[in-house]
Write an enzyme that holds these catalytic residues in place. Structure first.
Site, mmCIF file in Angstrom:
data_model
loop_
_atom_site.group_PDB
_atom_site.id
_atom_site.type_symbol
_atom_site.label_atom_id
_atom_site.label_comp_id
_atom_site.label_asym_id
_atom_site.label_seq_id
_atom_site.Cartn_x
_atom_site.Cartn_y
_atom_site.Cartn_z
ATOM 1 N N GLU A 42 2.127 -0.313 -4.762
ATOM 2 C CA GLU A 42 1.267 0.646 -5.307
ATOM 3 C C GLU A 42 2.008 1.847 -5.169
ATOM 4 O O GLU A 42 1.918 2.674 -4.334
ATOM 5 C CB GLU A 42 -0.189 0.746 -4.134
ATOM 6 N N ASP A 61 0.950 -1.273 0.100
ATOM 7 C CA ASP A 61 0.013 0.189 0.093
ATOM 8 C C ASP A 61 0.991 1.187 0.072
ATOM 9 O O ASP A 61 1.799 1.311 0.810
ATOM 10 C CB ASP A 61 -0.957 -0.039 1.321
HETATM 11 O O1 TEU Z 1 -4.765 3.958 -1.570
HETATM 12 C C1 TEU Z 1 -3.764 4.948 -1.765
HETATM 13 C C2 TEU Z 1 -4.067 6.274 -2.404
HETATM 14 O O2 TEU Z 1 -3.252 7.171 -3.120
HETATM 15 C C3 TEU Z 1 -5.808 6.362 -2.794
HETATM 16 O O3 TEU Z 1 -6.147 6.905 -1.554
HETATM 17 C C4 TEU Z 1 -6.052 7.252 -3.797
HETATM 18 O O4 TEU Z 1 -5.258 8.458 -3.896
HETATM 19 C C5 TEU Z 1 -7.237 7.712 -3.617
HETATM 20 O O5 TEU Z 1 -8.131 6.432 -3.227
HETATM 21 C C6 TEU Z 1 -8.309 8.391 -4.801
HETATM 22 O O6 TEU Z 1 -9.518 8.345 -4.258
HETATM 23 C C7 TEU Z 1 -4.470 2.926 -0.645
HETATM 24 C C8 TEU Z 1 -5.522 1.839 -0.610
HETATM 25 O O7 TEU Z 1 -5.795 1.350 -1.992
HETATM 26 C C9 TEU Z 1 -6.857 2.827 -0.129
HETATM 27 O O8 TEU Z 1 -7.907 2.058 -0.227
HETATM 28 C C10 TEU Z 1 -6.634 3.550 1.201
HETATM 29 O O9 TEU Z 1 -7.696 4.173 1.563
HETATM 30 C C11 TEU Z 1 -5.123 4.050 1.284
HETATM 31 O O10 TEU Z 1 -4.255 3.492 0.621
HETATM 32 C C12 TEU Z 1 -4.850 4.166 2.756
HETATM 33 O O11 TEU Z 1 -4.457 2.901 3.034
#
Ligand code: TEU
Length: 568
Positions: A257, A192
């Site tokens: 990610e 993540d």
């Molecule tokens: O997502 C990281 C992220 O950059 C996202 O928050 C994105 O910018 C945003 O969802 C756009 O709307 C990860 C996970 O995939 C997400 O579900 C989590 O909320 C986030 O990290 C925090 O852990």
């Protein structure tokens, strides 16, 4: 490989509490294997207060009782391996839950044992936050802690305090966590927000942008800053050196990610001593436009090659069918786009329901669950992408026997279900299955064969792989079907739509469709028909050189020393 994101809480509910769980996911593993999936990514199932639906972890080594237990996880892993599937779990190293014992201790006093596990700063000169950093989810990235009189940092919710990765004990703790899951048999981790672990040590203000960084970004407060000091800092990649040694020891994979849209910045994270691969999020940030598709994907192809994973959709982003116009047209385009992605180097990742051609769920504002919707005024949030999977006819379309945590959506119908689509050879599901099977059957699409962009000016995009396979996508220009004259002996291996045809060497490609064509393997001219003059000259030279080596070898046949053919 073909990956599939299982958003656990919305995939399948085995115990009727309205939340998807590991037992539910396990039941459907054969479905995923039949679909042609190689790798299943499970979103966080750890104990968590669920402030951000599991991305706020309070124990990295266990399973939340709502999703199952470790024994159930082991059964899932075992069944997956029996079916030839690999399993990635979701590791969340940027932040913990505020209920994690580390943070509970850290906020208890300034000299608590775990104080330095988190990022604490004294108030700014005006008594407010230490700098202008903002959270992804709205508001400042800082929350004041009354007990200890300092602010702690959180790039996401206040319930998700950022870990301090300059603290060696944090590094050691995560290496232990990884080692433990690898020893359990997991095949890798999706990491993540892998690019956000470190911050600039001076905690300078981020410059404000006149325009959002990307016109396709949502335009929330977060996107109005140049994140020069809080994201993608020097030193993050080094953290992964130790992880990579661990992963290699267990033959496991590190998939980041790395949510950055510039290919060269993402590529820094992918190396022999860092991550194996990163998602290429640009794939989610293109409109139905050939210039955007080629212009944004190509730099990732050039700098990451096989080490990119292309998401078609995700639990954070609008589904492909909705991004490309919604309804039948959107679904048709999403399948055509997936066909192109299957023609590019790297992995493709479906998000659950993509194989059914689902678009975003139509939900009433009152049912909102996502903290983004609940806390950012005016934001719809991510619920429409995360609504439960429609499995079969009947109540809640087979997702649960109880009350689903989030409705499936007014626009979901029995025709959307896996059950209905399995019974229809023309369904989105069956077309997706055929696409994945075609990709698997044509080695140049997965064996690292060189790629040539044959057409990139639109409205038809065409890529050729290894001189043997051509993948074409017609994004449409209002002029109707395009006709491509192909060399003799071609075979139409896959069509995203029944109106695609190959007639007397002409490929007829209607708008919003895609095709995969196998060039005649016995016809050398056909294989090089798409090379430009310079490349063809190079190929001729290489062949001449190979012939010379062969002649040389033949002349030395009786020599006692074995000569080796050197591939030019
Ligand atoms: O997502 C990281 C992220 O950059 C996202 O928050 C994105 O910018 C945003 O969802 C756009 O709307 C990860 C996970 O995939 C997400 O579900 C989590 O909320 C986030 O990290 C925090 O852990």
């Amino acid at each position: 490989m073909v990956g599939y994101e299982v958003y656990v809480r919305s995939f399948a509910d085995a115990d009727g509490d309205g939340l998807g769980d590991l037992a539910g996911a396990r039941t459907h593993l054969p479905y995923l294997a039949d679909l042609g999936v190689d790798v299943v990514w499970l979103t966080p199932f750890y104990p968590s207060p669920q402030a951000d639906h599991g991305y706020d972890v309070s124990d990295y080594l266990d399973v939340d009782p709502r999703f199952g237990d470790l024994a159930e996880f082991d059964r899932l892993l075992h069944d997956a391996h029996q079916l030839g599937l690999r399993v990635l779990i979701d590791l969340v190293p940027n932040h913990t839950s505020d209920q994690h014992p580390w943070f509970v201790d850290a906020r208890s006093s300034r000299d608590a044992a775990h104080r330095s596990f988190y990022v604490w700063r004294p108030p700014g000169p005006d008594g407010g936050p230490p700098n202008n950093w903002v959270s992804h989810f709205g508001g400042p990235a800082w929350t004041y802690d009354e007990t200890t009189g300092e602010y702690y940092m959180h790039l996401f919710l206040p319930e998700q305090p950022d870990l301090n990765w300059s603290e060696p004990r944090v590094r050691a703790a995560f290496e232990d966590i990884l080692a433990s899951w690898f020893a359990r048999g997991v095949d890798g981790v999706r990491i993540d927000v892998a690019h956000t672990l470190m911050e600039d040590p001076s905690f300078r203000d981020n410059p404000e942008l006149a325009e959002p960084a990307d016109e396709l970004l949502a335009g929330v407060a977060f996107d109005r800053f140049d994140h020069r000091y809080d994201l993608d800092q020097p030193g993050v990649v080094e953290i992964f050196h130790g992880w990579r040694r661990l992963a290699d020891k267990h033959d496991a994979v590190l998939l980041g990610e790395v949510y950055l849209l510039e290919a060269d910045r993402v590529a820094r994270y992918v190396a022999e001593d860092a991550l194996h691969a990163s998602f290429g999020f640009v794939a989610l940030r293109v409109g139905w436009d050939a210039d955007q598709i080629c212009g944004r994907l190509r730099p990732f192809v050039d700098s990451l090659g096989e080490s990119v994973a292309w998401p078609l959709s995700s639990h954070d982003d609008s589904r492909a069918a909705s991004r490309f116009g919604g309804g039948e047209v959107g679904a048709r385009r999403a399948l055509a786009y997936l066909t192109l992605l299957c023609g590019l180097p790297g992995a493709v990742f479906l998000f659950q329901g993509d194989e059914l051609g689902l678009d975003d769920a139509d939900l009433d504002a009152e049912v909102a669950q996502d903290p983004v919707a609940l806390r950012i005024p005016g934001a719809t949030g991510r619920d429409p992408y995360r609504s439960p999977m429609p499995w079969a006819r009947g109540r809640h379309l087979g997702f649960t026997t109880g009350e689903p945590w989030l409705p499936l959506g007014h626009n979901r119908t029995p025709a959307d279900t896996v059950e209905a689509q399995l019974a229809d050879p023309d369904s989105h599901l069956e077309r997706t299955r055929r696409l994945l099977a075609t990709r698997r059957a044509l080695p140049p699409l997965t064996d690292g064969s060189p790629l040539e962009w044959v057409l990139e000016d639109g409205p038809v995009i065409a890529v050729e792989r290894g001189g043997e396979v051509l993948v074409c996508l017609h994004v449409g220009d209002g002029q109707g079907p395009a006709t491509l004259q192909l060399p003799p002996g071609c075979r139409l291996a896959y069509a995203s739509d029944d109106h695609v045809a190959l007639v007397d060497g002409d490929l007829i490609l209607p708008e919003d469709t895609a095709a995969i064509v196998e060039l005649d393997p016995s016809d050398e001219a056909a294989q090089t028909a798409f090379l430009d003059e310079e490349d063809r000259a190079l190929l001729d030279d290489a062949r001449a050189e190979a012939d010379a080596v062969d002649d040389d070898l033949a002349a030395h046949d009786d020599d006692p020393i074995t000569a080796r053919r050197v591939a030019p």
